[in-house]
Write a protein that holds these residues in place. Structure first.
Motif, PDB file in Angstrom:
ATOM      1  N   LYS A 168      -1.818 -12.979 -34.092  1.00  0.00           N
ATOM      2  CA  LYS A 168      -0.755 -13.660 -33.346  1.00  0.00           C
ATOM      3  C   LYS A 168      -0.564 -13.082 -31.951  1.00  0.00           C
ATOM      4  O   LYS A 168       0.366 -13.475 -31.241  1.00  0.00           O
TER       5      LYS A 168
ATOM      6  N   ASP B 273       7.923 -18.610 -34.682  1.00  0.00           N
ATOM      7  CA  ASP B 273       7.101 -17.408 -34.823  1.00  0.00           C
ATOM      8  C   ASP B 273       6.426 -17.330 -36.190  1.00  0.00           C
ATOM      9  O   ASP B 273       5.338 -16.765 -36.327  1.00  0.00           O
ATOM     10  N   ASP B 274       7.080 -17.917 -37.226  1.00  0.00           N
ATOM     11  CA  ASP B 274       6.499 -17.899 -38.567  1.00  0.00           C
ATOM     12  C   ASP B 274       5.212 -18.716 -38.644  1.00  0.00           C
ATOM     13  O   ASP B 274       4.380 -18.496 -39.535  1.00  0.00           O
TER      14      ASP B 274
ATOM     15  N   GLN C 213      13.143 -22.594 -40.209  1.00  0.00           N
ATOM     16  CA  GLN C 213      12.224 -21.498 -39.948  1.00  0.00           C
ATOM     17  C   GLN C 213      12.059 -21.292 -38.449  1.00  0.00           C
ATOM     18  O   GLN C 213      12.308 -22.200 -37.644  1.00  0.00           O
TER      19      GLN C 213
ATOM     20  N   LYS D 298      11.780 -17.460 -31.460  1.00  0.00           N
ATOM     21  CA  LYS D 298      12.501 -16.443 -32.227  1.00  0.00           C
ATOM     22  C   LYS D 298      13.857 -16.919 -32.719  1.00  0.00           C
ATOM     23  O   LYS D 298      14.725 -16.106 -33.058  1.00  0.00           O
TER      24      LYS D 298
END
Length: 562
Positions: free
Chosen positions: A137, A20-21, A17, A66
């Motif tokens: 965020k 950013d998640d 992952q 990213k």
């Protein structure tokens, strides 16, 4: 606020992952800019402001947000990055000052830095006036609308008013309640209140809400193990210091405030010399550090500390001074130079309400005045406050009882004259100096120039304690012959060398943070000669003091970026 372990677990998931998640209101990831170290510091300052305005959070530096794959995401930061320097730069470049807490983790031989920003009392900006606020965020511009929304809701953001949804009986300390009842009896609290059962008493003052403890109630009547589990940042410590680095005794605890107060007072009393004054059939005793000053200062530290920050209320006892430190900064415009007369401002309104209803404190800002007065009426040095980093320090200088000065105050009171703290501060200053002018009187009493003129005029015209010399701008005041007579001795002025040298440096530095001073003004403040002032400034240069100008226009000023 995310824990170090939680952030490490998130980073280890980046094989599948993107960082950013995982970004959220209280968490962000930033890649380190290898080309410009200064740009990284600017980013840290910006995110410190953003997170502080948004309720606090953590920013992880050294991770690309990213990309997928641990090898791609983990970039790390240089090994020679000094965390203390980063803290200093962020502190200097934020307004009000922010002091972040840094954690380190090492993954794949790469150094990852976690900047933790604790929630404070926003709004915060950079010293250039720029401000953002965390929304989800993103860090959004801190517009007027967002500021208004935040200020409207800040009244409910009281950590100590939060409810603990557990059976309060399991959290309750009978010994803490016993201490509270002792305080209430000593302060002559309402008999009807004292006659209530523990549960009814707690309910009547607002410590129990919907049948549950508030965090403020836990801080007042909780068991140490319950406080340590639920509010681990509440901690008190005592050190009996042999030097600045060595101590002979220490103790720490998570006890409820009344118990902690008892323990700290007990330690101080072991080495708090008493002086007995013969006065007819009564021989009153006076300790080096008056009980009122100690108790009020400790209760202020517990009542006003920032419970959302890690840290401890630390009392250090040296041979010649006491130093009390508590986490948090001054709020609501209070500074060390106006604390005596500033309207009361509370960070923990609920806790202060509980302390007030239990007669442990007074909400009318009388606590600071009591601290000053209890020292000054005995002819002792006033306390010294200063703000350093994310903490507030309070100094008590070990001063002997001046019985002649005490007799002067008593005589004035017996004659029907009301002597307040402002008058005492000016008198105490004049005992150590030959003269005082309006400028110095304003500094000493923390008053405006106009108020200082009125004080000196009253002390001359009504009290006959001082007398003017000269006219116009050169006018100054000295002790009157009447004052000498009341002091009952051939008093010679005690120059400022009798004052602890560190106290002199702290006071001069405190004034320089507000305005520049000339060599002459410092001589008037300290009683030093010109050469001694120059040596003093040399010693203050590491603290950011520098010289500007030449000849009569020379001024010393404080430059935090030096």
């Amino acid at each position: 606020m995310r824990s170090k372990l939680e952030i490490r677990d998130i980073i280890l998931k980046l094989d599948h992952q993107m960082a950013d998640d995982f970004e959220a209101q209280d968490l962000d990831f930033k890649q380190w800019n290898e080309r410009s170290r200064e740009d990284n510091i600017k980013t840290m300052i910006s995110y410190a402001v953003c997170m502080a305005n948004g309720g606090g959070g953590s920013v992880v530096f050294g991770v690309a947000d990213k990309v997928i794959g641990l090898d791609n995401a983990i970039k790390g930061i240089p090994e020679d990055i000094d965390v203390s320097l980063l803290q200093k730069r962020i502190y200097e470049k934020t307004d009000p000052h922010l002091t972040p807490f840094f954690d380190e983790v090492f993954i794949e031989n790469s150094r990852i830095l976690i900047m933790n920003i604790f929630p404070g009392m926003p709004p915060y900006t950079t010293t250039d006036g720029a401000g953002t606020i965390r929304q989800g965020k993103d860090c959004l511009p801190f517009t007027g609308t967002l500021r208004r929304q935040m200020m409207d809701s800040s009244g409910q953001a009281d950590f100590t008013s939060e409810i603990i949804y557990e059976d309060w009986h399991n959290l309750f300390s009978h010994s803490a309640m016993e201490r509270i009842r002792e305080f209430m009896s000593r302060e002559r609290a309402d008999h009807n209140l004292l006659s209530l059962s523990d549960e009814d008493l707690l309910t009547s003052i607002g410590a129990l809400k919907e049948g549950f403890f508030t965090k403020g109630a836990l801080l007042l009547t909780g068991k140490p193990e319950s406080i340590e589990r639920i509010i681990p940042q509440h901690k008190w410590s005592f050190r009996k210091m042999l030097s600045d680095t060595d101590y002979s005794h220490r103790d720490d605890g998570f006890h409820a405030i009344p118990v902690a107060l008892y323990e700290l007072e007990r330690y101080i009393s072991v080495d708090n010399p008493m002086v007995t004054i013969e006065s007819g059939l009564v021989h009153p005793e006076f300790s080096t550090y008056p009980t009122i000053a100690l108790r009020e200062s400790l209760l202020n530290a517990f009542g006003h500390r920032d419970y959302r920050m890690t840290g401890t209320i630390l009392l250090k006892q040296y041979k010649d001074k006491l130093v009390l430190t508590n986490p948090g900064q001054f709020i609501g415009g209070i500074t060390p130079n106006n604390i005596l007369h500033h309207p009361p401002v509370a960070r923990n309104n609920h806790l202060m309400d509980l302390l007030d209803r239990l007669k442990l404190v007074n909400r009318s800002n009388l606590g600071v005045s009591r601290i000053f007065r209890s020292l000054l009426i005995e002819g002792k040095e006033p306390p010294i406050y200063r703000e350093i980093g994310g903490h507030i320090e309070l100094f008590f200088i070990s001063s002997p009882l001046n019985n002649s000065f005490k007799n002067l105050v008593k005589q004035m009171v017996d004659d029907g004259n009301h002597i307040d703290v402002d008058h005492l501060l000016i008198l105490q200053y004049l005992i150590r100096h030959e003269q005082i002018n309006t400028i110095i009187a304003a500094e000493v009493a923390q008053r405006s120039m106009e108020q200082a003129r009125e004080l000196l005029s009253k002390m001359y015209n009504e009290f006959n304690l001082v007398e003017p010399v000269g006219r116009g701008k050169g006018r100054y005041y000295t002790l009157s012959r009447h004052s000498y007579d009341l002091l009952k001795e051939n008093m010679k002025y005690e120059r400022q060398q009798s004052l602890d040298k560190e106290a002199v440096k702290i006071r001069i530095l405190s004034i320089l943070k507000e305005r520049p001073l000339s060599n002459k003004e410092i001589r008037q403040l300290t009683g030093m000669n010109s050469k001694q002032v120059q040596r003093l400034i040399t010693e203050l240069r590491p603290d950011g003091v520098e010289l500007r100008g030449k000849g009569p226009g020379t001024r010393y000023l404080y430059n935090p970026e030096k």
